[in-house]
Design an enzyme around this catalytic site. Structure first.
Site, PDB file in Angstrom:
ATOM      1  N   TYR A   1      18.210  29.227   7.991  1.00 33.51           N
ATOM      2  CA  TYR A   1      16.823  29.902   8.651  1.00 33.51           C
ATOM      3  C   TYR A   1      16.817  30.001  10.213  1.00 33.51           C
ATOM      4  CZ  TYR A   1      14.989  30.213   3.861  1.00 33.51           C
ATOM      5  OH  TYR A   1      14.396  30.269   2.671  1.00 33.51           O
TER       6      TYR A   1
ATOM      7  N   LYS B   1       0.829  -1.359   0.025  1.00 34.54           N
ATOM      8  CA  LYS B   1      -0.140  -0.027   0.113  1.00 34.54           C
ATOM      9  C   LYS B   1       0.844   1.175  -0.105  1.00 34.54           C
ATOM     10  CE  LYS B   1      -0.299  -0.206   4.869  1.00 34.54           C
ATOM     11  NZ  LYS B   1      -1.177   0.113   5.929  1.00 34.54           N
TER      12      LYS B   1
HETATM   13  C1  LIG Z   1      -3.212  -4.794   8.102  1.00 35.66           C
HETATM   14  C2  LIG Z   1      -1.916  -4.637   8.057  1.00 35.66           C
HETATM   15  N1  LIG Z   1      -1.110  -5.767   7.728  1.00 35.66           N
HETATM   16  C3  LIG Z   1       0.057  -5.472   7.759  1.00 35.66           C
HETATM   17  C4  LIG Z   1       0.873  -4.398   7.425  1.00 35.66           C
HETATM   18  C5  LIG Z   1       2.286  -4.303   7.398  1.00 35.66           C
HETATM   19  O1  LIG Z   1       2.770  -3.766   8.674  1.00 35.66           O
HETATM   20  P1  LIG Z   1       4.461  -3.666   8.895  1.00 35.66           P
HETATM   21  O2  LIG Z   1       4.843  -2.527   7.819  1.00 35.66           O
HETATM   22  O3  LIG Z   1       4.700  -2.959  10.021  1.00 35.66           O
HETATM   23  O4  LIG Z   1       5.429  -5.077   8.562  1.00 35.66           O
HETATM   24  C6  LIG Z   1      -0.015  -3.263   7.702  1.00 35.66           C
HETATM   25  C7  LIG Z   1       0.828  -2.217   7.786  1.00 35.66           C
HETATM   26  O5  LIG Z   1       0.414  -0.910   8.559  1.00 35.66           O
HETATM   27  C8  LIG Z   1      -1.346  -3.311   7.989  1.00 35.66           C
HETATM   28  O6  LIG Z   1      -2.270  -2.214   8.126  1.00 35.66           O
END
Ligand SMILES: Cc1ncc(COP(=O)(O)O)c(C=O)c1O
Length: 357
Positions: free
Chosen positions: A253, A34
């Site tokens: 800055y 994602k």
């Molecule tokens: C439902 C779910 N599973 C797995 C993950 C993977 O998590 P991580 O990046 O901490 O391994 C996420 C990420 O936030 C998630 O939302």
């Protein structure tokens, strides 16, 4: 041309998937891609991880990009659908749903599905963000099973505190999940990266690695190298000026840093306009010619300054690494009061991208 670039090492990405496989042998892997593959490029990452058993995305737009790129592996919408007008596309593109709320189940019951939709049930065991209550899980699962067009795959939960190996919440979540799912058919999935590397009892049937695939330790204060994870993203640039600044003069800055002596200060062509965190404070490590030097003064939109007293010979054009190969993103994130997840997602479009491996 401005030599500020982000390189994505796909060999390292594939190596990190092997580390997942070693840590959770025999488990299926749903790679979290994602948010544009955690900033590494959604399609690029999914194509490089063609060995994984499926992908997890946050929304249908991400899933459709993967399908348009020819990815045929299972894709799970980790938040299900947001609006029912997504349902025809979900069917058309064979997307799996993680259902986290009774309202989503009711909507599916009321929709006229023309094909079988595969669904997971998300149970909230303590994160208190998304998920149905453990008490309601069995009856909702039965509703999924009773629906002629739904194929229930299994149950998932998400760990809230697994990044801290001493936190008592994780054992409670594991126990509550076991209780809520006892006697239910289907597969189970709990583990994120921290679960995979630190909590073997969370491995179940599927694991859902995210940040470890991108070469970062999921643990508070942890480092990727301790798990043989390799950095995938390297943000680099070059020195565009080296100036002798007088003792007592200030840099940047707000004049937040004062030279303790007359000294060389390097200017690097990267700033918050590229996604380098503005909150990176004095002392944040930066690599110049492969050697660590401290950042000095405020990060500006296009530039940061570094203390070159340890490298008086450094000159314009010398290579600089902001994080990645040779400089763990975890360290930079800590110095900026953030996490590597956010660093990666913040790199902006104007940074030139180079793909390796
Ligand atoms: C439902 C779910 N599973 C797995 C993950 C993977 O998590 P991580 O990046 O901490 O391994 C996420 C990420 O936030 C998630 O939302």
């Amino acid at each position: 041309m401005r030599r500020t670039q982000v390189s994505i090492n796909l060999t390292a990405l594939r190596h990190n998937l092997q580390i997942v496989r070693q840590a959770a042998p025999g488990r299926r892997v749903m790679a979290a891609v994602k948010a544009n593959g955690y900033g590494h490029g959604l399609v690029r990452v999914a194509q490089a991880l063609h060995d994984s058993d499926g992908f997890g995305v946050a929304c249908i737009d991400e899933a459709l990009q993967l399908r348009a790129a020819g990815i045929t592996a299972p894709i799970t919408l980790l938040e299900g659908f947001f609006h029912t007008d997504e349902i025809p596309l979900i069917e058309e593109h064979r997307l799996d749903l993680l259902l986290h709320h009774e309202a989503q189940i009711t909507a599916l019951e009321q929709a006229s599905l023309s094909s079988t939709v595969r669904v997971w049930l998300k149970i909230d065991t303590g994160m208190h963000r998304l998920g149905v209550s453990p008490e309601s899980a069995a009856s909702l699962w039965q509703r999924l099973e009773a629906h002629p067009r739904l194929q229930p795959l299994g149950q998932m939960t998400h760990l809230a505190c697994a990044d801290d190996l001493h936190h008592p919440a994780t054992a409670r979540q594991i126990q509550d999940f076991a209780q809520a799912t006892a006697g239910l058919s289907g597969e189970r999935a709990i583990a994120n990266s921290a679960g995979i590397l630190g909590w073997p009892e969370t491995h179940c049937d599927w694991v859902r690695p995210g940040i470890m695939l991108y070469g970062v330790s999921p643990f508070v204060g942890g480092r990727a190298a301790a798990h043989d994870l390799k950095p995938v993203m390297t943000l680099s640039s070059e020195l565009i000026a080296v100036n002798m600044v007088q003792k007592g003069d200030t840099v940047g800055y707000g004049a937040t840093w004062t030279c303790p002596e007359t000294m060389p200060v390097g200017v690097v062509a990267v700033g918050y306009g590229d996604g380098y965190p503005r909150h990176a404070g004095n002392g944040t490590p930066v690599l110049v010619n492969g050697q660590r030097v401290p950042l000095v003064g405020r990060v500006s939109m296009d530039m940061v300054c570094v203390d070159l007293r340890s490298q008086p010979e450094a000159c314009i054009g010398d290579p600089v690494v902001l994080w990645g190969e040779g400089l763990p993103a975890e360290e930079v994130a800590e110095a900026a009061g953030t996490i590597a997840y956010e660093l990666f997602c913040s790199v902006t479009q104007r940074v030139a991208l180079v793909e390796q491996g």
